[in-house]
Write a protein that holds these residues in place. Structure first.
Motif, short mmCIF file in Angstrom:
data_model
loop_
_atom_site.label_atom_id
_atom_site.label_comp_id
_atom_site.label_asym_id
_atom_site.label_seq_id
_atom_site.Cartn_x
_atom_site.Cartn_y
_atom_site.Cartn_z
N THR A 62 35.92 -13.94 36.90
CA THR A 62 34.97 -14.91 37.45
C THR A 62 35.67 -15.93 38.34
O THR A 62 35.04 -16.84 38.87
CB THR A 62 34.24 -15.67 36.33
OG1 THR A 62 35.19 -16.48 35.61
CG2 THR A 62 33.56 -14.71 35.38
N VAL A 77 31.59 -4.94 23.01
CA VAL A 77 31.35 -5.92 24.07
C VAL A 77 32.25 -7.14 23.87
O VAL A 77 32.82 -7.36 22.80
CB VAL A 77 29.87 -6.37 24.11
CG1 VAL A 77 28.95 -5.19 24.36
CG2 VAL A 77 29.48 -7.10 22.84
N PRO A 103 39.87 -7.86 33.14
CA PRO A 103 38.88 -6.78 33.00
C PRO A 103 39.49 -5.46 33.44
O PRO A 103 40.48 -5.43 34.19
CB PRO A 103 37.75 -7.21 33.96
CG PRO A 103 37.98 -8.67 34.22
CD PRO A 103 39.45 -8.88 34.12
N ALA A 393 35.20 -7.54 39.49
CA ALA A 393 33.83 -8.03 39.68
C ALA A 393 33.22 -7.52 40.97
O ALA A 393 32.04 -7.13 41.00
CB ALA A 393 33.82 -9.55 39.65
N ASP A 403 26.05 -6.30 36.29
CA ASP A 403 25.37 -6.94 35.16
C ASP A 403 25.95 -6.50 33.83
O ASP A 403 25.69 -7.13 32.80
CB ASP A 403 23.87 -6.63 35.20
CG ASP A 403 23.58 -5.13 35.15
OD1 ASP A 403 24.40 -4.34 35.68
OD2 ASP A 403 22.54 -4.74 34.60
N ARG A 404 26.77 -5.44 33.83
CA ARG A 404 27.29 -4.91 32.57
C ARG A 404 28.81 -4.88 32.47
O ARG A 404 29.35 -4.79 31.36
CB ARG A 404 26.76 -3.48 32.37
CG ARG A 404 25.27 -3.43 32.08
CD ARG A 404 24.77 -2.01 31.97
NE ARG A 404 24.62 -1.40 33.28
CZ ARG A 404 24.44 -0.10 33.48
NH1 ARG A 404 24.44 0.73 32.44
NH2 ARG A 404 24.28 0.39 34.68
N VAL A 405 29.50 -4.99 33.59
CA VAL A 405 30.95 -4.78 33.56
C VAL A 405 31.58 -5.51 34.74
O VAL A 405 30.90 -5.92 35.67
CB VAL A 405 31.24 -3.26 33.62
CG1 VAL A 405 31.00 -2.70 35.01
CG2 VAL A 405 32.62 -2.91 33.11
N THR A 407 33.66 -8.34 34.51
CA THR A 407 34.16 -9.67 34.14
C THR A 407 34.27 -9.75 32.62
O THR A 407 33.59 -9.01 31.90
CB THR A 407 33.21 -10.78 34.64
OG1 THR A 407 31.91 -10.59 34.08
CG2 THR A 407 33.12 -10.80 36.16
N GLU A 409 33.10 -11.73 30.19
CA GLU A 409 32.09 -12.71 29.80
C GLU A 409 31.35 -12.17 28.58
O GLU A 409 31.18 -10.95 28.44
CB GLU A 409 31.10 -12.95 30.94
CG GLU A 409 31.72 -13.54 32.18
CD GLU A 409 30.70 -13.72 33.29
OE1 GLU A 409 30.19 -14.85 33.46
OE2 GLU A 409 30.38 -12.73 33.98
N LYS A 412 29.30 -8.62 28.07
CA LYS A 412 29.70 -7.55 28.99
C LYS A 412 30.46 -6.46 28.22
O LYS A 412 31.03 -6.69 27.15
CB LYS A 412 30.61 -8.11 30.09
CG LYS A 412 29.93 -9.06 31.07
CD LYS A 412 29.07 -8.31 32.06
CE LYS A 412 28.51 -9.22 33.15
NZ LYS A 412 29.50 -9.52 34.19
N ASP A 436 34.88 0.01 26.48
CA ASP A 436 33.83 -0.31 25.51
C ASP A 436 34.43 -0.64 24.15
O ASP A 436 33.90 -0.25 23.10
CB ASP A 436 32.82 0.83 25.41
CG ASP A 436 31.90 0.90 26.63
OD1 ASP A 436 31.26 -0.13 26.92
OD2 ASP A 436 31.85 1.94 27.28
#
Length: 465
Positions: A62, A77, A103, A393, A403-405, A407, A409, A412, A436
């Motif tokens: 981020t 997650v 990430p 990102a 929306d899923r991967v 970063t 956060e 995620k 995962d």
């Protein structure tokens, strides 16, 4: 004995054996616009114990850089990340002191599996170079999951990748997004519900391939005429289907056309355009074509001259997937510079470092480090926290999975790399890689280093590094 069976026996039911159960998992076909996916993902992450990585410097993707941080992973997650985070007693601890966490790397432009190793003509399945428009073909139908370079990419920290057809054609076909996990089928690697991309190509490649055969296109203006004709046909096809829907599906539906179906999916915003294009002037032409027919370009790929129009690309919200060092291979790439990605970044755009190559995918962190260093020498002042976005990102954004991967956060996917040093250093190695929340690579444990089924049984390859 296959790869999964070999591992299951060697691990005797341990965590890695559990992880490999995902290769045979089944999944209910997902729904897309009310119609079942034709080739649904069967990837299901295995259960894994909760985990805390403690004391590392964390680049979240981020823009933040957090020293002496704790990262909590639970149920596949990200649960929490930051300094002074309490660690529940049930969590296994990984000592990250002196190391870095990022990430998982996401490669937005790969041909692994469609141009696999060994590189023989019988394996070359990335270009359906039989017509300028082959939008009907899907890269996933060429992917060979046993390509040994999937494991080598995993050892370089790559956790997801988009496999694209080649660039011989104006419309090369659909891309597929994969999780970089061991599997015996493409569906076992397929990133669940990731949107498809459409590979387009402008410039030298289509006109060279077909001009050399005495066919159209043989010029850049022939390229553009080919795009426009195809979009006119696709719009007409979409109208016929819309009318049938509006009329209450009375009578027989229009006959499906796989080529036009893909193009119509772009016009409806369901399929993302991934456009191979080097020269700045041609990128502007492609933007104008997209405006004419009402679709969006998600990313320009290779894009050596993107720095010349960086403000326009930022305004149009078009990502740029490029390299630092690859230039001069042909005339249209002659004007490439190391600072292209940083200059896109500095203009407020979406910069990506990609591979396009089975060797570079193993060291994308170093390629990003070259671009970052060149930028800092030029006075652009790019931090590691910003540069890591080029590998995580931003490619996730270009591929429609941000929306899923991409970063670190909460909520995620826990696609995580533990690096031995600053990831932009030439000395940094990916010590461990989780996908995962499941450990998929461990440089210190041979159980996680086994090669693909293709190499199992060959001398010296049982646990090749």
């Amino acid at each position: 004995m296959g790869l999964a069976s070999k591992f299951l026996r060697s691990c005797r039911g341990g965590a890695f054996a559990t992880a490999l159960l995902l290769v045979g998992g089944g999944a209910v076909a997902a729904q897309d616009g009310g119609r079942e996916e034709a080739f649904p993902s069967t990837y299901e992450p295995a259960a894994a114990p909760p985990l805390a990585i403690v004391g590392a410097t964390v680049l979240t993707g981020t823009g933040a850089e957090i020293p002496d941080a704790t990262l909590l992973i639970s149920k596949g997650v990200i649960e929490a990340v930051g300094a002074n985070i309490a660690i529940p007693e049930s969590y296994a601890r990984v000592d990250g002191r002196g190391k870095w966490v990022t990430p998982g790397i996401i490669d937005a432009h790969s041909h692994l599996g469609v141009y696999p190793s060994p590189a023989t003509p019988s394996h070359e399945d990335g270009n359906e170079a039989t017509a300028p428009n082959t939008a009907e073909v899907w890269a996933e139908h060429s992917v060979w999951p046993q390509d040994p370079k999937f494991r080598l990419a995993r050892a370089g920290g790559v956790t997801s990748l988009m496999i694209l057809p080649g660039s011989a054609n104006l419309f090369g076909g659909r891309s597929v997004t994969l999780k970089n996990v061991p599997a015996v089928t493409t569906q076992g690697m397929k990133f669940p519900h990731a949107p498809y991309g459409l590979k387009m190509a402008c410039g030298e490649n289509p006109k060279r391939v077909y001009g050399s055969k005495g066919r159209s296109p043989a010029t850049r203006m022939g390229n553009v005429a080919g795009y426009r004709k195809a979009w006119i046909d696709a719009a007409d096809y979409a109208r016929k289907w819309d009318k049938w829907e509006k009329d209450g599906k009375a009578g027989d539906p229009p006959k499906r056309d796989l080529q036009l179906e893909t193009l119509a999916g772009v016009l409806k915003g369901e399929i993302l355009v991934q456009n191979h294009c080097y020269r700045a002037d041609e990128m502007v032409v492609m933007i104008d074509v997209a405006r004419e027919f009402g679709y969006k370009i998600r990313a320009f790929h290779h894009a050596n001259e993107a720095f010349k129009i960086a403000p326009l690309l930022a305004k149009e919200d078009i990502c740029v997937a490029t390299w630092a060092n690859s230039w001069g291979a042909k005339m249209e790439s002659l004007d490439g510079i190391e600072e292209t990605a940083p200059m896109i970044d500095a203009a407020g755009g979406c910069a990506i470092i990609h591979s396009d190559d089975g060797l570079l995918i193993q060291r994308l962190n170093q390629e990003a480090g070259i671009a970052m260093t060149a930028a800092n020498h030029a006075g652009l002042s790019i931090s590691p926290g910003q540069a890591i976005k080029w590998l995580t990102a931003n490619p996730a954004k270009a591929m429609g999975i941000a929306d899923r991967v991409g970063t670190l956060e909460p909520g995620k996917m826990a696609d995580v790399v533990l690096w031995s040093a600053n990831p932009f250093s030439v000395y940094a190695l990916a010590d461990r890689v989780w996908i995962d929340g499941v450990l998929m690579w461990d440089r210190a444990d041979q159980r996680y280093q086994a090669p693909s089924d293709f190499l199992v049984g060959q001398p010296g390859q049982e646990f090749a590094r």
